[in-house]
Design a protein around this motif. Sequence first.
Motif, mmCIF file in Angstrom:
data_model
loop_
_atom_site.group_PDB
_atom_site.id
_atom_site.type_symbol
_atom_site.label_atom_id
_atom_site.label_comp_id
_atom_site.label_asym_id
_atom_site.label_seq_id
_atom_site.Cartn_x
_atom_site.Cartn_y
_atom_site.Cartn_z
ATOM 1 N N LEU A 269 -36.091 -60.814 101.889
ATOM 2 C CA LEU A 269 -36.100 -60.511 103.315
ATOM 3 C C LEU A 269 -37.099 -59.399 103.610
ATOM 4 O O LEU A 269 -37.885 -59.487 104.555
ATOM 5 N N GLU A 270 -37.089 -58.376 102.778
ATOM 6 C CA GLU A 270 -38.065 -57.292 102.911
ATOM 7 C C GLU A 270 -39.490 -57.834 102.874
ATOM 8 O O GLU A 270 -40.326 -57.489 103.712
ATOM 9 N N CYS B 193 -40.390 -59.646 105.975
ATOM 10 C CA CYS B 193 -40.622 -58.720 107.082
ATOM 11 C C CYS B 193 -41.996 -58.081 106.980
ATOM 12 O O CYS B 193 -42.720 -57.968 107.974
ATOM 13 N N ASN B 194 -42.370 -57.688 105.776
ATOM 14 C CA ASN B 194 -43.681 -57.086 105.589
ATOM 15 C C ASN B 194 -44.793 -58.070 105.921
ATOM 16 O O ASN B 194 -45.794 -57.708 106.538
ATOM 17 N N LEU C 214 -44.574 -60.463 107.963
ATOM 18 C CA LEU C 214 -44.532 -60.660 109.404
ATOM 19 C C LEU C 214 -45.314 -59.558 110.106
ATOM 20 O O LEU C 214 -46.100 -59.815 111.023
ATOM 21 N N VAL C 215 -45.127 -58.339 109.668
ATOM 22 C CA VAL C 215 -45.850 -57.209 110.245
ATOM 23 C C VAL C 215 -47.351 -57.389 110.031
ATOM 24 O O VAL C 215 -48.156 -57.192 110.943
ATOM 25 N N GLN D 184 -48.707 -60.024 112.372
ATOM 26 C CA GLN D 184 -48.873 -59.544 113.750
ATOM 27 C C GLN D 184 -50.145 -58.716 113.870
ATOM 28 O O GLN D 184 -50.890 -58.833 114.849
ATOM 29 N N LEU E 32 -36.886 -57.242 113.213
ATOM 30 C CA LEU E 32 -37.012 -57.463 111.774
ATOM 31 C C LEU E 32 -38.153 -56.624 111.233
ATOM 32 O O LEU E 32 -39.310 -56.851 111.566
ATOM 33 N N ALA E 33 -37.830 -55.657 110.413
ATOM 34 C CA ALA E 33 -38.847 -54.797 109.817
ATOM 35 C C ALA E 33 -38.185 -53.876 108.817
ATOM 36 O O ALA E 33 -37.029 -53.484 108.997
ATOM 37 N N VAL E 34 -38.911 -53.562 107.800
ATOM 38 C CA VAL E 34 -38.379 -52.665 106.785
ATOM 39 C C VAL E 34 -38.731 -51.238 107.162
ATOM 40 O O VAL E 34 -37.991 -50.306 106.904
ATOM 41 N N ALA F 12 -43.229 -52.015 114.686
ATOM 42 C CA ALA F 12 -44.630 -52.388 114.510
ATOM 43 C C ALA F 12 -45.178 -53.063 115.760
ATOM 44 O O ALA F 12 -46.330 -53.471 115.794
#
Lengths: 243, 243
Positions: A139-140, A143-144, A146-147, A150, B98-100, B105
């Motif tokens: 999941l981490e 998320c990374n 995904l960032v 973006q 959703l983000a670590v 972000a």
Amino acid sequence: MHRPRSIRLLPQHEIDSCASCTARGYSVCNAIEDKDLGRLAAVAISREVAKGETFIQEGDTASDFFNVTSGTVKLYKLLPDGRQQVTGFASAGHFLGLAVSQTYAFSAEAIETTQLCRFSRPKLRELVHDFPALEQRLLETACNELVAAQEQMLLLGRKTARERVASFLVSRAEAQLPCAIPSDRIPLPMTRSEIADYLGLTIETVSRTMSRFKAENRIAIPSNAEVVLLDRPWLESMATGLL
Amino acid sequence: MHRPRSIRLLPQHEIDSCASCTARGYSVCNAIEDKDLGRLAAVAISREVAKGETFIQEGDTASDFFNVTSGTVKLYKLLPDGRQQVTGFASAGHFLGLAVSQTYAFSAEAIETTQLCRFSRPKLRELVHDFPALEQRLLETACNELVAAQEQMLLLGRKTARERVASFLVSRAEAQLPCAIPSDRIPLPMTRSEIADYLGLTIETVSRTMSRFKAENRIAIPSNAEVVLLDRPWLESMATGLL
DNA sequence: CGCACACTTGAACCCCCTCAACCCAAGTGG
DNA sequence: CCACTTGGGTTGAGGGGGTTCAAGTGTGCG
């Protein structure tokens, strides 16, 4: 005549591949403790793919997940007429194949000789079930990514060519942190064409922009596969659109 | 004089907000069984945000997660000079945050009156710990967003203006599946400017392109906030770059 | 009514793309 | 050893898709 079992030669991955893996420290596998590494090694199949080989094809049924242990991979999507968008470059420690769908949503090709760890979906599902920490790491990771995605959308949608190339160089410099002393001399294993497809530009624009950065003494280009950042602060300003 | 406890008026979210939530069916909350809904409702705080209100600011410390229960929000990133890239639109059922990382972000702004469910990070962490199915749903969600983000990168990096607008219209039509009868009449709660910032174009180009689609009888525009797809197959071909 | 705001439309411009020539290093084979 | 090829990269000239700038058209709302 039988060879005694005790000295039978096992494929390397059945012995200690995970314990000795150089990428384990910064990959999702670090969610699994040393004592359980046997479980991991039992389902991980190591494999080498040659430069230029496509090992994930968009649209194919997603049977496996992969972990890059060395080398570099480009992830990309294609339009029917051949236009290509590179969505990312994955090097040691990167996990590939995160998807719920039955088919891969992207293709993956090794851009240099690459070592992979392969996990079948059902096997990984078992593993995730037994080690909740692994799911958390996945999941981490998602998320990374995904960032990062973006950030790349911002680049593709709103930045100029110069800003894109500067962003690329700076992010490459940041990406090589975990392994060695952070240096301003950064390797570029990908071709200009792959950089262009990553930045939503053409080869020519990438080349011209880098030449201009060089003429302006912001970078040096010792070889086609290397760049030296001479003026990092300026490049960072350019990357964020401040110039 | 005390009001008897039994008839004390509780804020609605302490009674049955989750059980009666219209978005539960298609949000991550469906990972939690009916009998445990009390746990969920105990940590979820319902909140209304007005059109135009920014409730997540890029760079702020990420203290909460949100679930959209009605309305629409735009997610976006900004460059220092004001250039904006909309990374997505989130409507009922979408999970945000959703983000670590310790900081957001991206920013989020309601583009119409919107109902949100707020979860504090520590509370959600507890919940995830107690309900592994929830973590699985979050991972699924993240994977789906990742796939969407990659598709958007392809659009931003390699598609023409006409292809982008067609892709947008088709994806809008697909996005409104869960609620009602799939229709070719699709609502557009966002302004042209927000569409432009989503597609990496200018307002003018979006407007011109839509006008041209209309002149070509591919769409109708009964109002600024609505579009009717008259020639869906053609729009889909255009979206995938086949025309 | 008239102001504000979103959208549309037109004309001129420009950044990046296209097309084309050229460079250069690394094979390859006679 | 050198001619030839091949693949990646650079550089130049010209053109075009989308932007910029500017004016005009609704449309809701006090």
